[in-house]
Design a protein around this motif. Sequence first.
Motif, short mmCIF file in Angstrom:
data_model
loop_
_atom_site.label_atom_id
_atom_site.label_comp_id
_atom_site.label_asym_id
_atom_site.label_seq_id
_atom_site.Cartn_x
_atom_site.Cartn_y
_atom_site.Cartn_z
N GLY A 54 -3.56 8.94 9.46
CA GLY A 54 -3.73 7.58 8.96
C GLY A 54 -2.50 7.01 8.30
N GLY A 55 -2.63 5.77 7.89
CA GLY A 55 -1.60 5.10 7.10
C GLY A 55 -2.21 4.64 5.80
N PHE A 56 -1.37 4.48 4.78
CA PHE A 56 -1.90 4.03 3.49
C PHE A 56 -2.56 2.66 3.62
CE2 PHE A 56 1.60 6.79 1.56
CZ PHE A 56 0.74 7.85 1.35
N GLU A 57 -1.99 1.78 4.46
CA GLU A 57 -2.57 0.44 4.61
C GLU A 57 -3.90 0.50 5.35
OE1 GLU A 57 -0.16 0.58 8.48
OE2 GLU A 57 -0.58 1.77 6.70
N LYS A 85 1.07 0.73 -4.53
CA LYS A 85 1.85 1.71 -3.79
C LYS A 85 1.36 3.13 -4.05
CE LYS A 85 6.38 1.08 -3.60
NZ LYS A 85 6.67 0.77 -2.17
N ILE A 86 0.95 3.80 -2.97
CA ILE A 86 0.54 5.20 -3.05
C ILE A 86 1.74 6.12 -2.91
CG2 ILE A 86 -0.95 6.97 -2.03
CD1 ILE A 86 -2.46 4.66 -3.36
N ALA A 95 0.82 -1.22 0.00
CA ALA A 95 0.00 0.00 0.00
C ALA A 95 0.85 1.26 0.00
CB ALA A 95 -0.92 0.00 1.22
N GLY A 96 2.08 1.12 0.49
CA GLY A 96 2.95 2.29 0.57
C GLY A 96 4.18 2.01 1.40
N ILE A 97 4.94 1.00 1.00
CA ILE A 97 6.14 0.60 1.73
C ILE A 97 7.33 1.41 1.25
CG2 ILE A 97 7.63 -1.37 2.32
CD1 ILE A 97 5.21 -3.19 1.60
N GLU A 153 -4.00 11.38 -2.28
CA GLU A 153 -3.45 10.10 -1.85
C GLU A 153 -4.50 9.28 -1.11
OE1 GLU A 153 1.29 11.18 -1.22
OE2 GLU A 153 -0.17 11.69 0.35
N LEU A 154 -5.28 9.94 -0.28
CA LEU A 154 -6.33 9.25 0.47
C LEU A 154 -7.35 8.64 -0.48
CD1 LEU A 154 -7.98 8.40 2.91
CD2 LEU A 154 -8.88 10.72 3.04
#
Length: 350
Positions: free
Chosen positions: A239-242, A125-126, A106-108, A143-144
């Motif tokens: 928040g987090g992307f995941e 991946k964002i 999701a965004g590592i 991004e959200l």
Amino acid sequence: MPTGIQTTLGEQLQHLVDNKTKPLGALGRLEEIALRIGLIQGTTHPQLNRPYIVVFAGDHGIAATGLVNPYPQSVTAQMVLNFVTGGAAINVFCRQHHLGLAVVDAGINFDFETGLFPGKLISQKIGYGTRNYLETEAMSADELTRALEAGKQVVTDLYAGGTNCIGFGEMGIGNTSSAALIMSYITGIPVEDCVGRGTGVNDEQLQLKKETLRRVYDRYLPAVTAAGGDVRVILQCVGGFEIAMMTGAYLKAAELKMIILVDGFITTAALLLAKQLNPAVVDCCFFSHTSGEHGHVAMLDYLGARPLLSLGMRLGEGTGAAMAYPLLQSAVLFLREMASFESAGVSKAE
């Protein structure tokens, strides 16, 4: 039940459950589970097809500071490599219970070699982790939006392949901090009471984590309050992307009437967000377990949830969901395969 009388699906399911070769209620909560799954799927013959655990992984900018976690941010990517090569706890439990497993980037903060893990690692991946929310909002509005839609797409693709039962897991150093902030903003519980040890912080580190997250909470409280607790504002700020992708995934899975297994603290935080957007999402959810992570019990109480297991687990990865899946499978199978008093020629109690 007399023939020719119109009955609701719930009544039909209850009649089937009650007329299996057993005393009334003898299978306890399995009976309730069977009835609920039948109602979700709209049938007296429910089935669980191609069940999957989806692990969403992403990095958090706050993790690079070392203020909320003892492990370096690089552990996120290292653990994802462990997932896709089959060495983690979630891999063991998925193999044991014949569950499919998908891992979503999701965004590592790492570039995985393209095509190295086909069918095992899904790239959505964002960005290379969120921004440090001590300094600025974790993500942009764009991004959200992309993260929410990506979560929905992952579920849509699995559903198209025949999956009707799904559980979510997560990986991301620092994501218990995001989950605690989300929990506090939504439930009104003081953030210090939502914070736990996460990936094994000691007492001194726990106190620093609480102090840090209080600063973060206070920083964004005016914006969250002004927006009426809007989910998008909370996710953008902390928040987090995941977590955002899981929120979208919950919404899509419920829309598709999939059976949803909720895992632990972080996945339940994502469910809190999804419920704000669509309260009916919890109607499709089964709560796998009570996490050993501080705050999860209060989260479950807030949702009025009754978890299936209480094993003191707090690993994440979707492991609680994988452990609870056989209970759902047993509930469906007894409803479908167990003989009735009539078919077995067994006398009922007077």
